[in-house]
Write a protein that holds these residues in place. Structure first.
Motif, PDB file in Angstrom:
ATOM      1  N   SER A   8      35.874  29.131  49.519  1.00  0.00           N
ATOM      2  CA  SER A   8      37.419  29.889  49.664  1.00  0.00           C
ATOM      3  C   SER A   8      37.815  28.943  50.799  1.00  0.00           C
ATOM      4  N   THR A  13      37.358  28.822  44.646  1.00  0.00           N
ATOM      5  CA  THR A  13      36.314  30.029  44.909  1.00  0.00           C
ATOM      6  C   THR A  13      35.117  29.574  44.313  1.00  0.00           C
ATOM      7  N   GLN A  32      40.652  25.684  40.784  1.00  0.00           N
ATOM      8  CA  GLN A  32      41.916  26.280  40.617  1.00  0.00           C
ATOM      9  C   GLN A  32      42.605  24.917  40.391  1.00  0.00           C
ATOM     10  N   SER A  48      45.432  30.245  48.443  1.00  0.00           N
ATOM     11  CA  SER A  48      45.068  31.485  48.794  1.00  0.00           C
ATOM     12  C   SER A  48      45.216  32.411  47.631  1.00  0.00           C
ATOM     13  N   HIS A  51      42.206  32.489  45.174  1.00  0.00           N
ATOM     14  CA  HIS A  51      40.788  32.994  45.913  1.00  0.00           C
ATOM     15  C   HIS A  51      41.029  34.743  45.381  1.00  0.00           C
ATOM     16  N   THR A  55      38.295  36.097  43.734  1.00  0.00           N
ATOM     17  CA  THR A  55      36.864  36.397  44.604  1.00  0.00           C
ATOM     18  C   THR A  55      35.814  37.507  44.209  1.00  0.00           C
ATOM     19  N   ALA A  87      43.023  30.386  53.254  1.00  0.00           N
ATOM     20  CA  ALA A  87      42.232  29.882  51.501  1.00  0.00           C
ATOM     21  C   ALA A  87      40.692  30.743  52.512  1.00  0.00           C
ATOM     22  N   GLY A  91      38.585  34.777  51.738  1.00  0.00           N
ATOM     23  CA  GLY A  91      36.142  35.187  52.145  1.00  0.00           C
ATOM     24  C   GLY A  91      36.150  35.742  53.233  1.00  0.00           C
TER      25      GLY A  91
END
Ligand code: KG4
Ligand code: ZN
Length: 338
Positions: A8, A13, A32, A48, A51, A55, A87, A91
């Protein structure tokens, strides 16, 4: 052993499940591109947030694809850097928390090590040592690779990364973001040699790169020659040829300097067909070989993170409980894997 990989660091992602005996069991990717296209580049806050949305659903989809669940995992690998801090934090916090909840180790992976090792996901993989040309949107590096974690940086870009130069020049040509692949497509319509751009930093010794001047050369040509469709295609052709020639000259230099005959190219720009062709021909002439990942693993993906994470997990190099990202993280700071 089996590991879940989470990528990420920028605008993709990527989730994957990798098993060291059975290979890649699942691979899920959400790009994205549409979110950022209106802005002509990646907007970190929007990245961000996306994600956060994607995720967990992609992890569920990966389990379904691999027909397994969390109980079959031996670890979770996440990209801890380099990249966009917000970002990366998504993750990192999801990966670290799931590993804590499922009582398995977590592994912090270096994004560029992921790219560098991606060709090892293929059946015909390179042996050590090799020279790696890493060409992505954020980095351009020439690395001597003696083993996993044994990286000597021979050269890098002093300004724009190769992918960044592709994207900025594409923008000047009126192409959408990310422009690299679109510029490559436009170049196929270009007349060779109508314009010739410089091969920066090839007239002096060393393995560093500079690409920002090429973008300026393209901008000046657009200003002076107009921008009808054929001229744009001719400029795209001249730009791409100049970048590829420059990369090839530096690769040859690095191979001669190290005496190595295996070349790996990885990162988004390694998807470029003309670059692959040029290096294939060059390596044939040098009685050597070039290796690259399949196209979908050139750009950001979870498979490369799962694979790199597996190598670190097997060496016992696991992350502590705190959630740490490293937006700037030198590749040659990584410990070796013996
Ligand atoms: O590795 P990557 O997905 O992300 C980073 O880690 O930065 O690389 C993305 C970069 C973008 O700049 C994109 O324009 C470029 O790779 N790229 C290409 C091609 N496909 C992707 N550049 C030139 N030709 C291509 N076919
Ligand atoms: Zn990348």
């Amino acid at each position: 052993m089996r590991i879940l990989g989470i990528e990420s660091s920028c605008d993709e992602t990527g989730i994957a499940i990798y098993d060291d005996e059975q290979g890649l069991l699942a691979h899920q990717l959400y790009s994205q591109v549409k979110v950022h296209a209106d802005y002509g580049g990646v907007v970190p806050e929007l990245a961000s947030r996306d994600h956060v949305r994607k995720t967990i659903p992609l992890i569920e989809a990966a389990f379904e694809q691999a027909n397994c669940g969390p109980e079959s995992l031996d670890g979770i690998a996440y990209t801890a850097g380099p990249g966009l801090v917000g970002a990366l934090l998504v993750g990192t916090s999801i990966g670290r928390s799931l590993a804590f909840g499922w009582n398995i180790p977590a592994v912090a992976v270096h994004h560029m090590e992921g790219h560098l090792l991606a060709p090892m996901l293929e059946e015909d993989k390179p042996e050590f040592p090799f020279v790696a040309l890493l060409v992505s949107g954020g980095h351009t590096m020439m690395v001597k690779v003696a083993g996993i974690g044994e990286y000597e940086i021979l050269g890098e870009s002093v300004d724009d990364a190769a992918g960044e130069a592709f994207d900025k020049t594409a923008k000047l040509l009126g192409l959408d973001y990310p422009g690299g692949p679109l510029l490559a497509k436009l170049a196929t319509q270009g007349v060779p040699d109508r314009f010739v751009f410089p091969r920066p930093m090839t007239d002096r010794p060393g393995l560093d790169f500079s690409f920002s001047g090429l973008k300026t050369a393209a901008a000046n040509t657009i200003k002076n020659e107009g921008s009808d469709e054929q001229t744009k295609a001719d400029i795209a052709h001249a730009f791409q040829t100049a970048v590829i020639d420059t990369l090839a000259i530096k690769c040859k230099r690095a191979l001669k300097q190290t005496g190595i005959k295996r070349l790996v190219i990885a990162g988004g720009v390694s998807a470029n067909i003309e670059l692959r062709g040029k290096l294939e021909r060059m390596m044939q002439g040098m009685q050597g070989r070039v290796y690259y990942p399949r196209t979908e693993f050139c750009t950001d993906n979870g498979a490369m993170i799962a694979f790199a994470g597996m190598q670190r997990l097997k060496a016992g190099q696991v992350a502590p409980l705190d959630m740490k990202t490293q937006p700037r993280w030198p590749l040659d700071n990584l410990p070796p894997v013996s």
